[in-house]
Design a protein around this motif. Structure first.
Motif, PDB file in Angstrom:
ATOM      1  N   ALA A   1      22.460  14.927 -51.452  1.00 51.27           N
ATOM      2  CA  ALA A   1      21.476  16.018 -51.457  1.00 51.27           C
ATOM      3  C   ALA A   1      21.229  16.525 -50.040  1.00 51.27           C
ATOM      4  O   ALA A   1      21.160  17.743 -49.806  1.00 51.27           O
ATOM      5  N   ALA A   2      21.092  15.613 -49.094  1.00 49.98           N
ATOM      6  CA  ALA A   2      20.874  16.021 -47.696  1.00 49.98           C
ATOM      7  C   ALA A   2      22.079  16.796 -47.166  1.00 49.98           C
ATOM      8  O   ALA A   2      21.920  17.797 -46.459  1.00 49.98           O
TER       9      ALA A   2
ATOM     10  N   PHE B   1      24.198  18.527 -48.975  1.00 50.25           N
ATOM     11  CA  PHE B   1      24.217  19.826 -49.655  1.00 50.25           C
ATOM     12  C   PHE B   1      23.272  20.811 -48.976  1.00 50.25           C
ATOM     13  O   PHE B   1      23.652  21.936 -48.653  1.00 50.25           O
ATOM     14  N   TRP B   2      22.026  20.386 -48.753  1.00 47.86           N
ATOM     15  CA  TRP B   2      21.046  21.296 -48.162  1.00 47.86           C
ATOM     16  C   TRP B   2      21.349  21.579 -46.693  1.00 47.86           C
ATOM     17  O   TRP B   2      21.035  22.662 -46.189  1.00 47.86           O
ATOM     18  N   SER B   3      22.001  20.644 -46.012  1.00 46.11           N
ATOM     19  CA  SER B   3      22.447  20.914 -44.644  1.00 46.11           C
ATOM     20  C   SER B   3      23.539  21.978 -44.639  1.00 46.11           C
ATOM     21  O   SER B   3      23.551  22.861 -43.776  1.00 46.11           O
TER      22      SER B   3
ATOM     23  N   VAL C   1      23.801  24.307 -46.736  1.00 45.03           N
ATOM     24  CA  VAL C   1      23.140  25.576 -47.030  1.00 45.03           C
ATOM     25  C   VAL C   1      22.436  26.120 -45.787  1.00 45.03           C
ATOM     26  O   VAL C   1      22.491  27.315 -45.488  1.00 45.03           O
ATOM     27  N   ALA C   2      21.779  25.244 -45.033  1.00 46.00           N
ATOM     28  CA  ALA C   2      20.938  25.676 -43.917  1.00 46.00           C
ATOM     29  C   ALA C   2      21.710  25.924 -42.614  1.00 46.00           C
ATOM     30  O   ALA C   2      21.302  26.772 -41.818  1.00 46.00           O
TER      31      ALA C   2
ATOM     32  N   HIS D   1      26.593  17.594 -55.384  1.00 46.98           N
ATOM     33  CA  HIS D   1      25.166  17.580 -55.669  1.00 46.98           C
ATOM     34  C   HIS D   1      24.803  18.715 -56.613  1.00 46.98           C
ATOM     35  O   HIS D   1      25.276  19.836 -56.475  1.00 46.98           O
TER      36      HIS D   1
ATOM     37  N   PRO E   1      21.725  20.930 -57.534  1.00 45.64           N
ATOM     38  CA  PRO E   1      20.371  21.237 -57.090  1.00 45.64           C
ATOM     39  C   PRO E   1      19.370  21.307 -58.225  1.00 45.64           C
ATOM     40  O   PRO E   1      18.167  21.271 -57.991  1.00 45.64           O
TER      41      PRO E   1
END
Length: 58
Positions: free
Chosen positions: A7-8, A10-12, A14-15, A53, A55
């Motif tokens: 999850a971390a 994945f969001w990294s 994205v960001a 992941h 979301p």
């Protein structure tokens, strides 16, 4: 253990692209090309690590 890491990542993934625009706008891409390439490589690693992941799940 793998779920939070995925999850971390994945969001990294994205960001991280949000950091590219200020670097391009200020010209830092040309002043610090190694940093820009490192960000691109980190984004690729985060993309690969987080691609499984979902979301929609916590």
């Amino acid at each position: 253990m793998l779920g939070p890491v995925r999850a971390a990542a994945f969001w990294s993934a994205v960001a991280l692209p949000l950091t590219y625009l200020p670097m391009v706008a200020t010209g830092a891409v040309w002043d610090r090309p190694v940093v820009f390439c490192a960000l691109l490589a980190l984004n690729a690693v985060a993309f690969l690590a987080g691609h499984g992941h979902d979301p929609g799940t916590a």
